[in-house]
Design an enzyme around this catalytic site. Structure first.
Site, short mmCIF file in Angstrom:
data_model
loop_
_atom_site.label_atom_id
_atom_site.label_comp_id
_atom_site.label_asym_id
_atom_site.label_seq_id
_atom_site.Cartn_x
_atom_site.Cartn_y
_atom_site.Cartn_z
N ARG A 1 0.83 -1.18 0.00
CA ARG A 1 -0.07 -0.32 0.11
C ARG A 1 0.87 1.27 -0.10
O ARG A 1 1.69 1.39 0.86
CB ARG A 1 -0.86 0.07 1.38
CG ARG A 1 -2.10 -1.00 1.16
CD ARG A 1 -3.10 -0.97 2.41
NE ARG A 1 -3.89 -2.40 2.29
CZ ARG A 1 -4.60 -2.62 1.19
NH1 ARG A 1 -5.08 -1.72 0.60
NH2 ARG A 1 -5.24 -4.09 1.40
N ASP A 2 0.58 2.34 -0.85
CA ASP A 2 1.10 3.66 -0.80
C ASP A 2 1.00 4.22 0.45
O ASP A 2 -0.01 4.36 1.10
CB ASP A 2 0.62 4.40 -2.22
CG ASP A 2 1.54 5.49 -2.27
OD1 ASP A 2 2.13 5.72 -3.47
OD2 ASP A 2 1.79 6.65 -1.54
N ILE A 3 2.17 4.77 0.99
CA ILE A 3 2.20 5.51 2.12
C ILE A 3 1.63 6.86 2.33
O ILE A 3 1.00 6.95 3.28
CB ILE A 3 3.97 5.58 2.60
CG1 ILE A 3 3.96 5.80 4.03
CG2 ILE A 3 4.47 6.74 2.05
CD1 ILE A 3 5.42 5.52 4.58
N ASN B 1 4.33 6.24 -13.76
CA ASN B 1 4.78 7.67 -14.18
C ASN B 1 6.39 7.39 -14.52
O ASN B 1 6.90 6.50 -14.12
CB ASN B 1 4.97 8.56 -12.90
CG ASN B 1 3.60 9.00 -12.38
OD1 ASN B 1 2.71 9.10 -13.27
ND2 ASN B 1 3.25 8.87 -10.87
N VAL C 1 9.99 8.16 -7.04
CA VAL C 1 10.74 6.88 -6.77
C VAL C 1 11.48 6.14 -8.20
O VAL C 1 10.49 5.66 -8.82
CB VAL C 1 10.43 6.00 -6.10
CG1 VAL C 1 10.86 4.77 -5.38
CG2 VAL C 1 9.72 6.75 -4.58
N HIS D 1 7.48 1.19 -10.97
CA HIS D 1 6.27 0.93 -10.24
C HIS D 1 5.04 1.41 -10.85
O HIS D 1 4.81 2.13 -11.39
CB HIS D 1 6.22 1.42 -8.71
CG HIS D 1 6.45 2.88 -8.66
ND1 HIS D 1 7.63 3.46 -8.99
CD2 HIS D 1 5.53 3.78 -8.54
CE1 HIS D 1 7.72 4.71 -8.52
NE2 HIS D 1 6.44 5.16 -8.56
N MET D 2 3.94 0.24 -10.67
CA MET D 2 2.69 0.60 -11.34
C MET D 2 1.57 1.20 -9.96
O MET D 2 1.61 0.32 -8.89
CB MET D 2 2.14 -0.48 -11.90
CG MET D 2 0.81 -0.30 -12.56
SD MET D 2 0.18 -1.77 -13.28
CE MET D 2 1.32 -1.88 -14.99
N HIS D 3 0.97 2.37 -10.04
CA HIS D 3 0.00 2.53 -9.20
C HIS D 3 -1.23 1.74 -9.49
O HIS D 3 -1.58 2.02 -10.63
CB HIS D 3 -0.28 4.02 -9.18
CG HIS D 3 0.91 4.89 -8.77
ND1 HIS D 3 1.12 5.43 -7.55
CD2 HIS D 3 1.94 5.13 -9.29
CE1 HIS D 3 2.36 6.10 -7.60
NE2 HIS D 3 2.89 6.07 -8.57
P1 AMP Z 1 5.82 8.13 -8.06
O1 AMP Z 1 5.50 9.43 -7.92
O2 AMP Z 1 5.06 7.51 -9.37
O3 AMP Z 1 7.27 7.80 -8.07
O4 AMP Z 1 5.36 7.47 -6.92
C1 AMP Z 1 5.94 7.23 -5.83
C2 AMP Z 1 4.89 6.61 -4.64
O5 AMP Z 1 5.52 5.98 -3.65
C3 AMP Z 1 4.31 7.93 -4.02
O6 AMP Z 1 2.79 7.78 -4.28
C4 AMP Z 1 4.70 7.89 -2.57
O7 AMP Z 1 3.53 8.04 -1.72
C5 AMP Z 1 5.12 6.30 -2.40
N1 AMP Z 1 6.13 5.91 -1.52
C6 AMP Z 1 6.90 6.47 -1.09
N2 AMP Z 1 7.83 6.03 -0.18
C7 AMP Z 1 7.07 5.08 0.16
C8 AMP Z 1 7.10 3.92 1.04
N3 AMP Z 1 8.00 3.76 1.94
N4 AMP Z 1 5.82 3.15 1.40
C9 AMP Z 1 4.89 3.14 0.49
N5 AMP Z 1 4.91 3.98 -0.54
C10 AMP Z 1 5.76 4.90 -0.68
#
Ligand code: AMP
Length: 117
Positions: free
Chosen positions: A28-30, A86, A95, A99-101
Site C-alpha cells: 500500500r502507498d504510504i 509515471n 521513486v 512501479h505501477m499505481h
Molecule cells: P511516483 O511519483 O510515481 O514515483 O510514486 C511514488 C509513490 O511512492 C508515491 O505515491 C509515494 O507516496 C510512495 N511511497 C514513497 N515511499 C513509500 C514507502 N516507504 N512506502 C509506500 N509508499 C511509498
C-alpha cells in the site's frame, strides 16, 4: 544504492504488503490518493519505463495481471480502477524503481487536468 522500494521488497523496510511472488511485490502507498492505492513493483530494480528491455515484456504483463488480481481482492474490479506508471520528471516520477499505481475505491475523475496541450 538500493532504492527504498528494493528495501521494501527485501523486507528491510516495513510496508503494508499485499502480494509478493518471485517477480513482483505489491504494497500500500504510504500517502494514499484513493481508498485503494497499491504499488506493484518488480523485485529487480529497473529505474524507469525507459529502461525496460524486450526481455522485460513478460514482467510488465505480469505486473498488469497482478494488479488485476489485487483489484479483485480489494473488491474494486467491477466498479473500476486506474493503473498508472509515471516516468521521469515531467511524468511525475519520484521513486526511481519502476512501479505501477493501482488506484480505486472512489470515482477518480479525469485522467489529467486539462490545461491545454
Ligand atoms: P511516483 O511519483 O510515481 O514515483 O510514486 C511514488 C509513490 O511512492 C508515491 O505515491 C509515494 O507516496 C510512495 N511511497 C514513497 N515511499 C513509500 C514507502 N516507504 N512506502 C509506500 N509508499 C511509498
Amino acid at each position: 544504492m538500493p532504492t527504498i522500494f528494493a528495501k521494501i521488497v527485501r523486507g528491510e523496510l516495513p510496508s503494508d504488503m499485499v502480494y509478493q511472488d518471485e517477480q513482483v511485490t505489491a504494497f500500500r502507498d504510504i500517502h494514499p490518493a484513493a481508498p485503494t492505492h497499491i504499488l506493484i513493483v518488480p523485485n529487480r530494480v529497473i529505474p524507469t519505463v525507459n529502461d525496460l528491455q524486450a526481455e522485460d515484456e513478460q514482467l510488465v504483463g505480469h505486473m498488469v495481471l497482478v494488479a488485476q488480481k489485487i483489484a479483485q481482492q480489494e473488491g474494486i474490479a467491477e466498479r473500476g480502477y486506474r493503473l498508472i506508471i509515471n516516468c521521469n520528471k515531467e511524468g511525475g516520477q519520484e521513486v526511481y524503481h519502476l512501479h505501477m499505481h493501482l488506484l480505486g475505491g472512489r470515482p477518480l475523475g479525469p485522467m489529467v487536468v486539462r490545461r491545454g496541450a
